[in-house]
Design a protein around this motif. Structure first.
Motif, PDB file in Angstrom:
ATOM      1  N   TRP A 170       0.867  -1.171   0.000  1.00  0.00           N
ATOM      2  CA  TRP A 170       0.000   0.000   0.000  1.00  0.00           C
ATOM      3  C   TRP A 170       0.903   1.219   0.000  1.00  0.00           C
ATOM      4  CZ3 TRP A 170      -3.123   1.377   5.006  1.00  0.00           C
ATOM      5  CH2 TRP A 170      -3.749   2.617   4.825  1.00  0.00           C
ATOM      6  N   ASP A 198      -2.863  -0.716  -5.038  1.00  0.00           N
ATOM      7  CA  ASP A 198      -3.675  -0.401  -3.865  1.00  0.00           C
ATOM      8  C   ASP A 198      -4.411   0.920  -4.135  1.00  0.00           C
ATOM      9  OD1 ASP A 198      -4.664  -0.251  -1.183  1.00  0.00           O
ATOM     10  OD2 ASP A 198      -2.954  -1.433  -0.494  1.00  0.00           O
ATOM     11  N   ILE A 199      -5.108   1.435  -3.143  1.00  0.00           N
ATOM     12  CA  ILE A 199      -6.029   2.560  -3.377  1.00  0.00           C
ATOM     13  C   ILE A 199      -5.445   3.789  -4.069  1.00  0.00           C
ATOM     14  CG2 ILE A 199      -7.787   2.028  -1.664  1.00  0.00           C
ATOM     15  CD1 ILE A 199      -6.262   3.669   0.377  1.00  0.00           C
ATOM     16  N   ILE A 235      -7.178  -2.888  -6.660  1.00  0.00           N
ATOM     17  CA  ILE A 235      -8.093  -3.030  -5.529  1.00  0.00           C
ATOM     18  C   ILE A 235      -9.424  -2.345  -5.872  1.00  0.00           C
ATOM     19  CG2 ILE A 235      -7.514  -0.839  -4.360  1.00  0.00           C
ATOM     20  CD1 ILE A 235      -7.365  -2.367  -1.720  1.00  0.00           C
ATOM     21  N   TRP A 272     -12.184   5.871   3.050  1.00  0.00           N
ATOM     22  CA  TRP A 272     -11.072   6.512   2.337  1.00  0.00           C
ATOM     23  C   TRP A 272     -11.463   7.704   1.480  1.00  0.00           C
ATOM     24  CZ3 TRP A 272      -6.613   6.288   4.226  1.00  0.00           C
ATOM     25  CH2 TRP A 272      -6.231   5.166   4.954  1.00  0.00           C
ATOM     26  N   TRP A 306      -8.817  -7.408  -6.293  1.00  0.00           N
ATOM     27  CA  TRP A 306      -9.048  -7.729  -4.870  1.00  0.00           C
ATOM     28  C   TRP A 306     -10.065  -6.747  -4.329  1.00  0.00           C
ATOM     29  CZ3 TRP A 306      -5.207  -5.408  -0.953  1.00  0.00           C
ATOM     30  CH2 TRP A 306      -4.373  -4.464  -1.539  1.00  0.00           C
ATOM     31  N   ASP A 308     -11.845  -4.942  -1.278  1.00  0.00           N
ATOM     32  CA  ASP A 308     -11.462  -4.568   0.094  1.00  0.00           C
ATOM     33  C   ASP A 308     -12.573  -3.796   0.806  1.00  0.00           C
ATOM     34  OD1 ASP A 308      -9.843  -4.266   2.346  1.00  0.00           O
ATOM     35  OD2 ASP A 308      -8.735  -2.551   1.544  1.00  0.00           O
ATOM     36  N   MET A 309     -12.430  -3.646   2.098  1.00  0.00           N
ATOM     37  CA  MET A 309     -13.265  -2.791   2.958  1.00  0.00           C
ATOM     38  C   MET A 309     -14.737  -3.188   2.925  1.00  0.00           C
ATOM     39  SD  MET A 309     -10.898  -0.805   4.107  1.00  0.00           S
ATOM     40  CE  MET A 309     -11.478   0.745   4.795  1.00  0.00           C
ATOM     41  N   ARG A 405     -11.727  -9.496   1.027  1.00  0.00           N
ATOM     42  CA  ARG A 405     -11.359  -9.465   2.442  1.00  0.00           C
ATOM     43  C   ARG A 405     -12.508 -10.043   3.275  1.00  0.00           C
ATOM     44  NH1 ARG A 405      -9.212  -4.182   5.613  1.00  0.00           N
ATOM     45  NH2 ARG A 405     -11.433  -3.763   5.768  1.00  0.00           N
ATOM     46  N   TRP A 418      -8.099 -13.207   1.041  1.00  0.00           N
ATOM     47  CA  TRP A 418      -6.856 -13.081   1.805  1.00  0.00           C
ATOM     48  C   TRP A 418      -7.269 -12.705   3.220  1.00  0.00           C
ATOM     49  CZ3 TRP A 418      -8.643  -8.375   0.298  1.00  0.00           C
ATOM     50  CH2 TRP A 418      -8.230  -7.234   0.979  1.00  0.00           C
ATOM     51  N   ASP A 421      -5.551  -7.756   7.490  1.00  0.00           N
ATOM     52  CA  ASP A 421      -4.398  -7.035   8.041  1.00  0.00           C
ATOM     53  C   ASP A 421      -3.751  -7.754   9.214  1.00  0.00           C
ATOM     54  OD1 ASP A 421      -5.184  -5.280   6.142  1.00  0.00           O
ATOM     55  OD2 ASP A 421      -5.886  -3.734   7.521  1.00  0.00           O
ATOM     56  N   PHE A 454       1.389  -7.443   7.247  1.00  0.00           N
ATOM     57  CA  PHE A 454       0.922  -6.168   6.694  1.00  0.00           C
ATOM     58  C   PHE A 454       1.400  -4.997   7.560  1.00  0.00           C
ATOM     59  CE2 PHE A 454      -2.557  -2.954   6.675  1.00  0.00           C
ATOM     60  CZ  PHE A 454      -2.487  -2.557   5.356  1.00  0.00           C
ATOM     61  N   HIS A 479       2.713  -8.459   1.002  1.00  0.00           N
ATOM     62  CA  HIS A 479       1.961  -7.194   1.060  1.00  0.00           C
ATOM     63  C   HIS A 479       2.252  -6.499   2.383  1.00  0.00           C
ATOM     64  CE1 HIS A 479      -1.106  -4.209   0.445  1.00  0.00           C
ATOM     65  NE2 HIS A 479      -1.928  -4.681   1.360  1.00  0.00           N
TER      66      HIS A 479
HETATM   67  O1  MIG Z   1      -7.895   1.013   5.739  1.00  0.00           O
HETATM   68  O2  MIG Z   1      -6.159  -0.056   0.814  1.00  0.00           O
HETATM   69  O3  MIG Z   1      -6.675  -4.889   4.251  1.00  0.00           O
HETATM   70  O4  MIG Z   1      -4.602  -4.789   2.385  1.00  0.00           O
HETATM   71  O5  MIG Z   1      -3.539  -2.269   1.789  1.00  0.00           O
HETATM   72  C1  MIG Z   1      -6.949   0.217   5.120  1.00  0.00           C
HETATM   73  C2  MIG Z   1      -5.299   0.052   1.905  1.00  0.00           C
HETATM   74  C3  MIG Z   1      -7.448  -0.197   3.768  1.00  0.00           C
HETATM   75  C4  MIG Z   1      -6.970  -2.535   4.090  1.00  0.00           C
HETATM   76  C5  MIG Z   1      -6.494  -3.781   3.413  1.00  0.00           C
HETATM   77  C6  MIG Z   1      -5.048  -3.616   3.034  1.00  0.00           C
HETATM   78  C7  MIG Z   1      -4.895  -2.428   2.115  1.00  0.00           C
HETATM   79  C8  MIG Z   1      -5.413  -1.177   2.814  1.00  0.00           C
HETATM   80  N1  MIG Z   1      -6.809  -1.363   3.226  1.00  0.00           N
END
Ligand code: MIG
Length: 687
Positions: A170, A198-199, A235, A272, A306, A308-309, A405, A418, A421, A454, A479
């Motif tokens: 990230w 990543d984001i 992501i 985010w 992937w 996430d969140m 996630r 996966w 964290d 992580f 990661h």
């Molecule tokens: O608030 O996108 O589990 O793999 O790198 C953290 C940033 C948000 C959580 C993920 C992690 C990723 C990270 N995300």
């Protein structure tokens, strides 16, 4: 034998695909207690019963002695006391004099007290009165798990390139940083198949956008990377940024595809992107809509994602912030009231993922309005489903990499996972090891943890040992979090050892992929506890840190710092192979029993079972360059044996083609054992 018992009026979870008739009998094995209109189930365990299951959960392989709460939670601080992680996998299987499994098919929270309150008592407490219980009887825990897996349907199948080594972090901010990551792996001779986005690749954390500043010509960059043998894996976050003019936001609002508050307005959480709406993944239309958006990235050449969140994780809500503010304002410095001080602290640290917030928004489940907490565990699973179903439409003949996630049984058919964290802690390497068989029990075969950890700073030794286990997990991804030590292999000192360990993976891929594919197709496990094969070995029953990987090998990963090796229990005679690199190895036949096996931190031990063989190909720089026309065979046998290697093009879906099954045999030929196969056998190492 599976029996189904329905309580109340359960919400459809989509977990079960093979219909089971509702049983007219009273439920067996479990006794019921009613408390406040809810039911608690009790099961009395024998002293030496083992309880398997719960997928992505804390603790050991045997779940006894703790409380586990299925409630998908963004838990980056995975200490021993934590009851909830990112997944909700409500299967428990008792193994002992009586073997029986219980699957609590429930959309919301379920608590399992497995001998915590009282050592021999298991309590299962669904958080609602609407759920289904499946009671599974079988000859053994393994048999029960196979029946369960059959009932929940075939696991998601990943493309073969996703078995290559993958690098993530990230904070890869732009094209040049990614080029550098790729180049440094190349320069060090470290094989690599994928780099993660990543984001920060997005424009303002807006899903399905790509920052033009950081990636001025994204399709060209994807192509450039592909030519280097690299897949880029972006992501996708669950939340959609509130921003007038942003297509996703405008459409979601216009077509009512976001989760709503009681007053009918779209629910807002701070994540985010800042103010964020949550797509209503419980709604078919919303799933189709969100799923269709992946196309824009697929059209750029992307072949994997992937998610996430998607618990969904929330940093804060306006209500939460206002409550906290009011508390802060009312806090008087002069009052020396310690309890108020701790409350003040908790008001702020407790802003994220508040239960109260999960109770304050609603889904439109195709006409039925349901409060979020009632279906909380299905949210991430349905984001995975949205993507998985869309991929079927967009690319029916091609496998797209997908893992998530948050998850709940059922989502295993659409994607892998996966484990979220973790931290750069030795205890988390151990947790990763113990979790893999449990994940397999619940259908998650394409899975893995963040290798190296992580959060926190990784050390060279921890990374080497973690990779020593990671070379066996389908998802093999390094990661790490922004702000932590850079843990790409070339940032952890001399690269030779990393190159060697990762090169072992590339010679193992044909075997691992073959065993993975067979496990998917037969609803089997890739990672098996020893107890599942050595059923009458009472000591094997207690071993939690060794496991079988497919039919030919056993692994015993090293997860302690400063170790020069470890004790390993052999349930039968085996051949120890210590890999120093893919080509440099030492061998030793070992007898059944306990042994101390040495392996330096740049070595990986594995054990070939008696009368089994392991095919290895020559290592390569990536899966594109993998050559599976030639194999070396290591075999430990004095009788005729056979191994069927599953092999296909790794990307299309013609799984049952008879040509995909390649036979390797060790056969007596005029008094000597020799290897027979359609493949070229460049070397036979026979023991
Ligand atoms: O608030 O996108 O589990 O793999 O790198 C953290 C940033 C948000 C959580 C993920 C992690 C990723 C990270 N995300």
């Amino acid at each position: 034998m599976i029996k189904k018992f329905v309580y109340g009026n359960p919400i459809e979870t989509n977990a079960v695909v093979v219909p089971v008739e509702v049983s007219g009998d009273p439920i067996q094995y479990l006794s019921e207690i009613e408390m406040n209109g809810k039911i608690i189930f009790n099961y009395e365990m024998e002293n030496d019963d083992i309880v398997y299951g719960l997928g992505e959960a804390n603790g050991g392989l045997n779940k006894r002695g703790a409380v586990y709460r299925s409630f998908c939670t963004d838990e980056p601080n995975q200490t021993e006391d934590k009851a909830s992680f990112y997944g909700a996998h409500n299967l428990v299987v008792i193994s002992g004099m009586i073997n029986v499994g219980f699957f609590i098919d429930c959309a919301g929270e379920v608590t399992f007290d497995i001998g915590y309150t009282s050592y021999n008592m298991m309590n299962i407490e669904p958080g609602t009165s609407d759920f289904t219980v499946y009671v599974i009887e079988g000859r053994s825990a393994y048999d029960i798990i196979r029946q369960f897996r059959e009932m929940i349907g075939r696991s998601y199948i990943a493309p073969e390139w996703a078995f290559g080594y993958q690098q993530s972090r990230w904070s890869y901010m732009n094209e040049d940083e990614i080029r550098e990551v790729v180049k440094k792996h190349k320069d060090a001779g470290i094989p690599l198949d994928a780099v993660y986005l990543d984001i920060d690749y997005m424009d303002g954390y807006k899903d399905f956008t790509v920052s033009e500043e950081r990636f001025p010509d994204f399709p060209a960059f994807v192509k450039e990377m592909r030519e280097e043998g690299i897949h880029l894996v972006p992501i996708i976050d669950a939340g959609v940024k509130v921003e007038p003019g942003y297509e996703l936001y405008e459409e979601g609002r216009q077509y009512q595809l976001f989760c709503k508050k009681a007053d009918g307005t779209d629910f807002v959480a701070g994540v985010w992107p800042g103010k964020t709406h949550f797509p209503d993944f419980m709604n078919t239309g919303a799933r189709m809509w969100f799923g269709s958006k992946y196309k824009s990235l697929i059209d750029c050449g992307i072949e994997g994602f992937w998610n996430d969140m998607n618990e969904p994780a929330m940093f804060y809500t306006e209500d939460g912030v206002n409550e906290a503010k009011a508390y802060v304002q009312s806090f008087d410095f002069e009052t020396n009231d310690p309890s108020r001080f701790f409350e003040l602290k908790d008001k702020l640290t407790g802003l994220s993922n508040r239960r109260k917030d999960y109770e304050s928004f609603f889904h439109n489940m195709d006409g039925k309005i349901v409060r979020h907490d009632q279906v909380h565990n299905l949210y991430g699973a349905n984001m995975t489903r949205a993507a998985g179903e869309a991929f079927e439409q967009m690319a029916p003949d091609k496998r797209i990499l997908l893992f998530s996630r948050a998850s709940s049984i059922g989502s295993h058919r659409y994607g892998g996972l996966w484990t979220g964290d973790n931290q750069s802690w030795w205890s988390h390497l151990k947790l990763n090891i113990k979790m893999m068989p449990s994940l397999n029990m619940c259908g998650y075969l394409y899975s893995g943890a963040d290798l190296g950890g992580f959060g926190c700073n990784c050390t060279r030794e921890l990374m080497l040992r973690w990779l020593g286990f990671g070379i066996f997990t389908p998802l093999m991804r390094n990661h790490s979090a922004i702000g932590t030590r850079r843990q790409e292999c070339y940032n952890l000192g001399d690269t030779e050892d990393f190159r060697s360990i990762i090169s072992i993976r590339y010679s193992l891929i044909p075997y691992l992929y073959s065993e993975y594919m067979k496990a998917c197709m037969k609803n089997d496990m890739l990672f098996k506890p020893l107890a599942f094969e050595y059923t009458s070995d009472n000591f094997a029953r207690t071993v939690e840190d060794q496991m079988l990987v497919g039919e030919s090998i056993m692994i015993a990963p090293i997860y302690e710092p400063n170790a020069i090796g470890r004790y390993v229990y052999l349930p039968e005679d085996m051949l120890l192979v210590v890999f120093k690199s893919s080509a440099v190895r030492r061998y030793q036949i070992m007898r059944k029993g306990m042994h101390y096996v040495t392996a330096a931190m740049n070595e990986v031990p594995l054990f070939i079972r008696k009368n089994k063989l392991l095919p290895l190909c020559r290592t390569s720089h990536n899966t594109d360059e993998m050559d599976t026309s030639m194999f070396e065979i290591i075999a430990y046998t004095d009788v005729n044996i056979e191994y069927t290697l599953y092999e296909d093009d790794g990307i299309s879906k013609d799984y049952n083609n008879p040509e995909n099954f390649v036979s390797f045999a060790i056969k007596d030929m005029d008094g000597v054992l020799g290897a027979v196969s359609n493949k070229t056998i460049v070397k036979l190492s026979l023991f």
